[in-house]
Design an enzyme around this catalytic site. Structure first.
Site, PDB file in Angstrom:
ATOM      1  N   ASP A  43       4.775  -7.562  -7.678  1.00 29.71           N
ATOM      2  CA  ASP A  43       3.726  -7.236  -8.649  1.00 29.71           C
ATOM      3  C   ASP A  43       2.767  -6.218  -8.046  1.00 29.71           C
ATOM      4  O   ASP A  43       1.994  -6.539  -7.150  1.00 29.71           O
ATOM      5  CB  ASP A  43       2.949  -8.510  -9.021  1.00 29.71           C
ATOM      6  N   TYR A  48      -3.713  -0.357  -7.420  1.00 29.06           N
ATOM      7  CA  TYR A  48      -3.596  -0.834  -6.036  1.00 29.06           C
ATOM      8  C   TYR A  48      -3.256   0.296  -5.062  1.00 29.06           C
ATOM      9  O   TYR A  48      -3.296   0.098  -3.853  1.00 29.06           O
ATOM     10  CB  TYR A  48      -2.530  -1.944  -5.913  1.00 29.06           C
ATOM     11  N   LYS A  73       1.116  -1.806 -13.571  1.00 29.23           N
ATOM     12  CA  LYS A  73       0.106  -1.978 -14.639  1.00 29.23           C
ATOM     13  C   LYS A  73      -0.640  -0.674 -14.891  1.00 29.23           C
ATOM     14  O   LYS A  73      -0.925   0.071 -13.935  1.00 29.23           O
ATOM     15  CB  LYS A  73      -0.923  -3.055 -14.236  1.00 29.23           C
ATOM     16  N   HIS A 106      -3.654  -3.381 -17.847  1.00 23.58           N
ATOM     17  CA  HIS A 106      -4.313  -4.147 -16.782  1.00 23.58           C
ATOM     18  C   HIS A 106      -5.524  -4.948 -17.280  1.00 23.58           C
ATOM     19  O   HIS A 106      -5.698  -6.105 -16.904  1.00 23.58           O
ATOM     20  CB  HIS A 106      -4.715  -3.183 -15.664  1.00 23.58           C
ATOM     21  N   ILE A 228       2.238 -15.232  -8.521  1.00 25.35           N
ATOM     22  CA  ILE A 228       2.450 -14.032  -7.680  1.00 25.35           C
ATOM     23  C   ILE A 228       1.491 -14.014  -6.490  1.00 25.35           C
ATOM     24  O   ILE A 228       0.646 -13.113  -6.368  1.00 25.35           O
ATOM     25  CB  ILE A 228       2.289 -12.752  -8.536  1.00 25.35           C
ATOM     26  N   LYS A 230      -0.293 -13.376  -2.955  1.00 26.37           N
ATOM     27  CA  LYS A 230      -0.304 -12.290  -1.965  1.00 26.37           C
ATOM     28  C   LYS A 230      -0.530 -12.904  -0.583  1.00 26.37           C
ATOM     29  O   LYS A 230      -1.309 -13.845  -0.439  1.00 26.37           O
ATOM     30  CB  LYS A 230      -1.444 -11.324  -2.296  1.00 26.37           C
ATOM     31  N   ARG A 236       3.139 -16.590   6.264  1.00 22.59           N
ATOM     32  CA  ARG A 236       2.621 -17.018   4.953  1.00 22.59           C
ATOM     33  C   ARG A 236       3.521 -16.557   3.812  1.00 22.59           C
ATOM     34  O   ARG A 236       3.703 -17.271   2.829  1.00 22.59           O
ATOM     35  CB  ARG A 236       1.216 -16.462   4.748  1.00 22.59           C
ATOM     36  N   ASN A 240       5.078 -19.246   1.300  1.00 25.79           N
ATOM     37  CA  ASN A 240       4.752 -19.256  -0.133  1.00 25.79           C
ATOM     38  C   ASN A 240       5.982 -19.267  -1.040  1.00 25.79           C
ATOM     39  O   ASN A 240       5.873 -19.597  -2.223  1.00 25.79           O
ATOM     40  CB  ASN A 240       3.854 -18.066  -0.479  1.00 25.79           C
TER      41      ASN A 240
HETATM   42  N1  LIG Z   1      -4.022  -8.541 -13.212  1.00 25.23           N
HETATM   43  C1  LIG Z   1      -5.105  -8.607 -12.476  1.00 25.23           C
HETATM   44  O1  LIG Z   1      -6.205  -8.221 -12.906  1.00 25.23           O
HETATM   45  C2  LIG Z   1      -5.007  -9.139 -11.096  1.00 25.23           C
HETATM   46  C3  LIG Z   1      -6.178  -9.417 -10.362  1.00 25.23           C
HETATM   47  C4  LIG Z   1      -6.009  -9.934  -9.068  1.00 25.23           C
HETATM   48  C5  LIG Z   1      -4.760 -10.158  -8.556  1.00 25.23           C
HETATM   49  N2  LIG Z   1      -3.639  -9.850  -9.290  1.00 25.23           N
HETATM   50  C6  LIG Z   1      -2.273 -10.066  -8.763  1.00 25.23           C
HETATM   51  O2  LIG Z   1      -2.171 -11.401  -8.269  1.00 25.23           O
HETATM   52  C7  LIG Z   1      -1.780 -11.360  -6.907  1.00 25.23           C
HETATM   53  C8  LIG Z   1      -2.356 -12.547  -6.164  1.00 25.23           C
HETATM   54  O3  LIG Z   1      -3.763 -12.617  -6.327  1.00 25.23           O
HETATM   55  P1  LIG Z   1      -4.801 -12.408  -5.137  1.00 25.23           P
HETATM   56  O4  LIG Z   1      -4.202 -11.490  -4.155  1.00 25.23           O
HETATM   57  O5  LIG Z   1      -6.113 -12.044  -5.731  1.00 25.23           O
HETATM   58  O6  LIG Z   1      -4.999 -13.856  -4.529  1.00 25.23           O
HETATM   59  P2  LIG Z   1      -4.129 -15.082  -3.983  1.00 25.23           P
HETATM   60  O7  LIG Z   1      -2.701 -14.754  -3.930  1.00 25.23           O
HETATM   61  O8  LIG Z   1      -4.576 -16.279  -4.743  1.00 25.23           O
HETATM   62  O9  LIG Z   1      -4.735 -15.248  -2.543  1.00 25.23           O
HETATM   63  C9  LIG Z   1      -4.533 -14.329  -1.521  1.00 25.23           C
HETATM   64  C10 LIG Z   1      -5.306 -14.860  -0.313  1.00 25.23           C
HETATM   65  O10 LIG Z   1      -4.718 -16.083   0.124  1.00 25.23           O
HETATM   66  C11 LIG Z   1      -4.329 -15.952   1.481  1.00 25.23           C
HETATM   67  N3  LIG Z   1      -3.056 -16.689   1.661  1.00 25.23           N
HETATM   68  C12 LIG Z   1      -1.831 -16.316   1.223  1.00 25.23           C
HETATM   69  N4  LIG Z   1      -0.923 -17.250   1.523  1.00 25.23           N
HETATM   70  C13 LIG Z   1      -1.568 -18.226   2.172  1.00 25.23           C
HETATM   71  C14 LIG Z   1      -1.153 -19.443   2.730  1.00 25.23           C
HETATM   72  N5  LIG Z   1       0.114 -19.843   2.675  1.00 25.23           N
HETATM   73  N6  LIG Z   1      -2.093 -20.219   3.344  1.00 25.23           N
HETATM   74  C15 LIG Z   1      -3.381 -19.826   3.400  1.00 25.23           C
HETATM   75  N7  LIG Z   1      -3.828 -18.688   2.859  1.00 25.23           N
HETATM   76  C16 LIG Z   1      -2.932 -17.877   2.255  1.00 25.23           C
HETATM   77  C17 LIG Z   1      -4.186 -14.475   1.725  1.00 25.23           C
HETATM   78  O11 LIG Z   1      -4.440 -14.209   3.076  1.00 25.23           O
HETATM   79  P3  LIG Z   1      -3.732 -13.026   3.906  1.00 25.23           P
HETATM   80  O12 LIG Z   1      -3.544 -11.875   2.957  1.00 25.23           O
HETATM   81  O13 LIG Z   1      -4.703 -12.781   5.000  1.00 25.23           O
HETATM   82  O14 LIG Z   1      -2.416 -13.571   4.384  1.00 25.23           O
HETATM   83  C18 LIG Z   1      -5.269 -13.890   0.832  1.00 25.23           C
HETATM   84  O15 LIG Z   1      -6.535 -13.956   1.475  1.00 25.23           O
HETATM   85  C19 LIG Z   1      -2.295 -10.013  -6.415  1.00 25.23           C
HETATM   86  O16 LIG Z   1      -1.720  -9.601  -5.194  1.00 25.23           O
HETATM   87  C20 LIG Z   1      -1.943  -9.138  -7.598  1.00 25.23           C
HETATM   88  O17 LIG Z   1      -0.565  -8.822  -7.562  1.00 25.23           O
HETATM   89  C21 LIG Z   1      -3.756  -9.350 -10.553  1.00 25.23           C
END
Ligand SMILES: NC(=O)c1ccc[n+]([C@@H]2O[C@H](COP(=O)([O-])OP(=O)(O)OC[C@H]3O[C@@H](n4cnc5c(N)ncnc54)[C@H](OP(=O)(O)O)[C@@H]3O)[C@@H](O)[C@H]2O)c1
Length: 274
Positions: A43, A48, A73, A106, A228, A230, A236, A240
């Site tokens: 994704d 980005y 997006k 988006h 999805i 990150k 990690r 995941n």
């Molecule tokens: N459509 C939208 O408006 C929108 C907005 C936000 C996000 N997104 C999408 O959603 C995806 C995920 O959202 P997000 O990146 O905001 O947040 P997330 O996936 O909920 O959280 C990412 C955070 O969690 C940490 N993490 C990952 N795996 C872990 C684990 N197993 N144990 C502990 N911590 C862990 C990561 O650390 P590290 O990176 O340091 O490993 C990072 O700080 C994005 O990458 C993007 O593709 C879309």
């Protein structure tokens, strides 16, 4: 990998690797790690600035194109119709692909009143076969309803902020009624979030021999959402995706649902970044 069926007859791997806030210079390497770990769904987004890195990793992998699911997006400033198509052409060029599997608007940005016309551009792109499926992100019920009313089509997916404590029950219910898949962003609480430290999660994680992140990601799968996460480290990324060998029972699902957290991102009714 489990797949979910979309309303256009195509399917999407239920778990993907999200690359928001992945440094463009590190994207190729991290996406390659994700592909090695078994992810087949990536994704990204125009915003980005790392579509090129995603494309480099895909090109260098030995995985056939039809085994991969790539989402990008339409970024907010590109919603005006004269920019939407050109920006999609640029996305394909950076991704080095002939088509994406899913193209999303988006954010709705209702204050600019452009998303209905932008959606018509996405429909054209889909009719050309350059986006196999089309959908939206951060749309509320009224934005979705307006799309149905004015275009007669129903997006395949709505990608929204969703995690324990902010479970979007009403919107998920609306999606279910209209056969739209729900895709969870910031599923484990986002960067810098404290959701995974919630006291309810550790005992449950220990009892399952899993981490709090794995418990929360499993909760999303069992809600029926596409998810999805990150991550920036191999360990990690691998952790995941290792969530298909256990289940949460009803009480365990309720325990995760009871975790307290709030919206971490912008409110789609007012977010106007462009
Ligand atoms: N459509 C939208 O408006 C929108 C907005 C936000 C996000 N997104 C999408 O959603 C995806 C995920 O959202 P997000 O990146 O905001 O947040 P997330 O996936 O909920 O959280 C990412 C955070 O969690 C940490 N993490 C990952 N795996 C872990 C684990 N197993 N144990 C502990 N911590 C862990 C990561 O650390 P590290 O990176 O340091 O490993 C990072 O700080 C994005 O990458 C993007 O593709 C879309």
């Amino acid at each position: 990998m489990e797949e979910l069926l979309m309303n256009d007859g195509r399917s999407i791997p239920q778990l993907g690797y999200g690359v928001f806030q992945v440094d463009p210079a590190e994207t190729e390497e991290l996406v390659s790690i994700a592909l090695e770990a078994g992810y087949r769904h990536i994704d990204t987004a125009q915003a980005y600035r790392n579509e090129q890195g995603v494309g480099d990793a895909v090109r260098k992998s030995a995985i056939s194109r039809d085994a991969l699911f790539i989402t990008t997006k339409l970024w907010n400033p590109n919603q005006p119709v004269d920019r939407a198509m050109a920006s999609f052409d640029e996305s394909l060029e950076k991704l080095q692909l002939d088509y994406v599997d899913l193209f999303l608007i988006h954010w709705p940005q209702p204050m600019f009143d452009e998303y209905v016309d932008a959606w018509k551009v996405l429909e054209k792109i889909q009719s050309e076969g350059r986006a196999k499926s089309i959908g939206v992100s951060n749309f509320n019920v009224d934005h979705l309803q307006r799309l149905f009313d004015e275009t007669g089509t129903v997006p395949a997916i709505n990608q929204i902020e969703l995690h324990p404590g902010f479970d979007q029950a009403e919107l998920r219910d609306f999606h279910r009624k209209h056969n739209i898949l729900t895709e969870s962003w910031s599923p484990i609480g986002g960067t810098g979030g404290s959701l995974l430290d919630s006291p309810e999660l550790m005992p449950l994680a220990q009892s399952k021999g899993k981490s709090p992140a794995q418990i929360v990601l499993r909760w999303h799968l069992q809600l029926g959402c596409v998810v999805i996460p990150k991550a920036s480290k191999r360990e990690r990324i691998e952790q995941n995706i290792d969530i298909f060998d256990f289940e949460l029972d009803e009480e365990e699902m309720r325990t995760v649902s009871a975790v307290r957290s709030d919206r971490t991102g912008p409110d789609p009714r007012t977010f106007d970044m462009r």
